[in-house]
Design a protein around this motif. Structure first.
Motif, mmCIF file in Angstrom:
data_model
loop_
_atom_site.group_PDB
_atom_site.id
_atom_site.type_symbol
_atom_site.label_atom_id
_atom_site.label_comp_id
_atom_site.label_asym_id
_atom_site.label_seq_id
_atom_site.Cartn_x
_atom_site.Cartn_y
_atom_site.Cartn_z
ATOM 1 N N MET A 188 0.862 -1.201 0.000
ATOM 2 C CA MET A 188 0.000 0.000 0.000
ATOM 3 C C MET A 188 0.893 1.244 0.000
ATOM 4 O O MET A 188 1.836 1.346 0.766
ATOM 5 C CB MET A 188 -0.895 -0.020 1.233
ATOM 6 N N ARG B 155 -7.936 3.514 3.905
ATOM 7 C CA ARG B 155 -7.084 2.813 2.932
ATOM 8 C C ARG B 155 -5.730 3.513 2.788
ATOM 9 O O ARG B 155 -4.681 2.869 2.734
ATOM 10 C CB ARG B 155 -7.782 2.755 1.570
ATOM 11 N N LYS C 30 -1.427 -2.019 5.242
ATOM 12 C CA LYS C 30 -1.863 -3.207 4.520
ATOM 13 C C LYS C 30 -3.355 -3.079 4.210
ATOM 14 O O LYS C 30 -4.072 -2.344 4.885
ATOM 15 C CB LYS C 30 -1.603 -4.458 5.356
ATOM 16 N N PRO C 31 -3.835 -3.755 3.172
ATOM 17 C CA PRO C 31 -5.257 -3.633 2.791
ATOM 18 C C PRO C 31 -6.187 -4.033 3.925
ATOM 19 O O PRO C 31 -5.920 -4.969 4.673
ATOM 20 C CB PRO C 31 -5.383 -4.585 1.592
ATOM 21 N N ASP C 32 -7.278 -3.297 4.039
ATOM 22 C CA ASP C 32 -8.334 -3.594 5.005
ATOM 23 C C ASP C 32 -9.505 -4.193 4.235
ATOM 24 O O ASP C 32 -10.145 -3.514 3.431
ATOM 25 C CB ASP C 32 -8.761 -2.323 5.738
ATOM 26 N N GLU D 54 -12.221 -2.220 1.772
ATOM 27 C CA GLU D 54 -12.211 -2.435 0.321
ATOM 28 C C GLU D 54 -13.562 -2.949 -0.167
ATOM 29 O O GLU D 54 -14.063 -2.535 -1.210
ATOM 30 C CB GLU D 54 -11.105 -3.429 -0.053
#
Length: 331
Positions: free
Chosen positions: A1, A105, A110-112, A116
């Motif tokens: 990210m 975001r 790191k992606p959530d 998303e």
């Protein structure tokens, strides 16, 4: 990210996009050709920069984004969930689910997954809302929603269409303003010409002064009897200024006709359908009655169509009119 984009950079990008849209609108027409016979001067160039209202909106958005950036990841996640429950999907600015999840975001390393997933669900609603804002010529709101869509997914196919529609809409507003200014100037010129003609006709209708009678040389002088003068003919009434042309009731011209929203439940369920309505319009251009003549499936889209069409407005006409419109809903 990637790291979070600074708030001032995003605001600057938005300002550049607004300035570009206004520049396209101001330059939508080629330079006017000289008209020596009519003595017309080319129209003045439109300002290329954003208006005071747009600058104020950009400053408010920048302040809202700064406030969002100051929140922790847990606060953003919590407020995003609350905004979803309260149906604040993409508005008001600075306090809606999309902006909370977008900021989450950008701040996360790191992606959530929950953020998303929510953004994927919310983006179609933002796209529809942007197109509706363009339809009612609220370009400031349309530009804000366009920015949310671009932050969510810069590769979405709807994004170029929204940008093009905003630019064309701004150009249309400028063009209509120029046409209305020209019509007003023409009405003023017609009124001046009519007043001048009336003054000339009144001057021509005035009787000549009576000549004094001359006594005959062989007759005793008699008192001259003045010839009766004819009463002056009253000057004709000055011509009324020309009225702007009224639209024909057989072909109403819409000046505000936003499209109905796709009901959320129907959109998520993939339900499609059509609604046909009969619209009664007064001579003033206001909608006086809306009645549904056909609905499939019945009751699914009726409320959105009725509530939206009641707010439509048309140009003034030479009489009342009735039209029929069909709205098609496809997921």
């Amino acid at each position: 990210m990637t790291a979070s984009t600074p708030v001032s950079s995003r605001a600057l990008s938005w300002a550049i996009a607004l300035a570009l849209g206004l520049s396209l609108a101001a330059c939508s027409k080629d330079e006017a050709e000289p008209d020596a016979a009519a003595g017309k001067a080319p129209a003045a160039a439109q300002p290329a920069g954003p208006s005071a209202e747009e600058v104020q909106a950009m400053e408010a958005q920048e302040a809202a984004e700064a406030a969002l950036a100051s929140l922790s990841i847990d606060e953003l996640r919590s407020r995003g969930s609350q905004a979803l429950r309260e149906q604040r999907l993409y508005a008001p600015a600075g306090d809606n689910a999309m902006e909370y999840y977008l900021t989450l975001r950008e701040k996360s390393d790191k992606p959530d997954a929950s953020a998303e997933s929510a953004l994927i669900d919310l983006m179609p609603y933002a796209i529809i809302a942007a197109e509706q804002a363009i339809g009612r010529e609220d370009f400031i709101e349309a530009e804000r929603l366009r920015a949310l869509v671009e932050r969510t997914d810069a590769q979405t196919p709807a994004l170029p269409r929204i940008k093009d529609s905003i630019a064309k809409g701004r150009a249309g507003v400028v063009e209509r303003a120029e046409q209305e200014a020209e019509r007003a100037a023409q009405r003023e010129r017609d009124a001046e010409l009519a007043a001048q003609r009336a003054a000339d006709e009144a001057a021509a209708a005035q009787p000549e002064p009576a000549q004094p009678a001359t006594p005959a040389p062989t007759q005793p002088a008699q008192p001259a009897t003045p010839a009766p003068t004819q009463p002056a003919t009253p000057p004709p009434a000055p011509a009324q200024p020309a009225r702007p042309d009224l639209a024909s009731s057989s072909n109403p011209v819409a000046v505000r006709a936003p499209q109905p929203s796709y009901p959320r439940a129907a959109y998520r369920s993939g339900v499609s359908g059509e609604v046909t309505v009969e619209i009664s319009i007064a001579a003033s251009g206001e909608v006086t009655n809306v009645s549904i003549t056909r609905s499939q499936p019945r009751g699914t889209f009726d409320r959105e169509v009725m509530n939206t069409v009641r707010d439509w407005r048309f140009e003034p006409m030479d009489g009342p009119a009735t039209i029929t419109r069909t709205f098609t809903f496809r997921p």
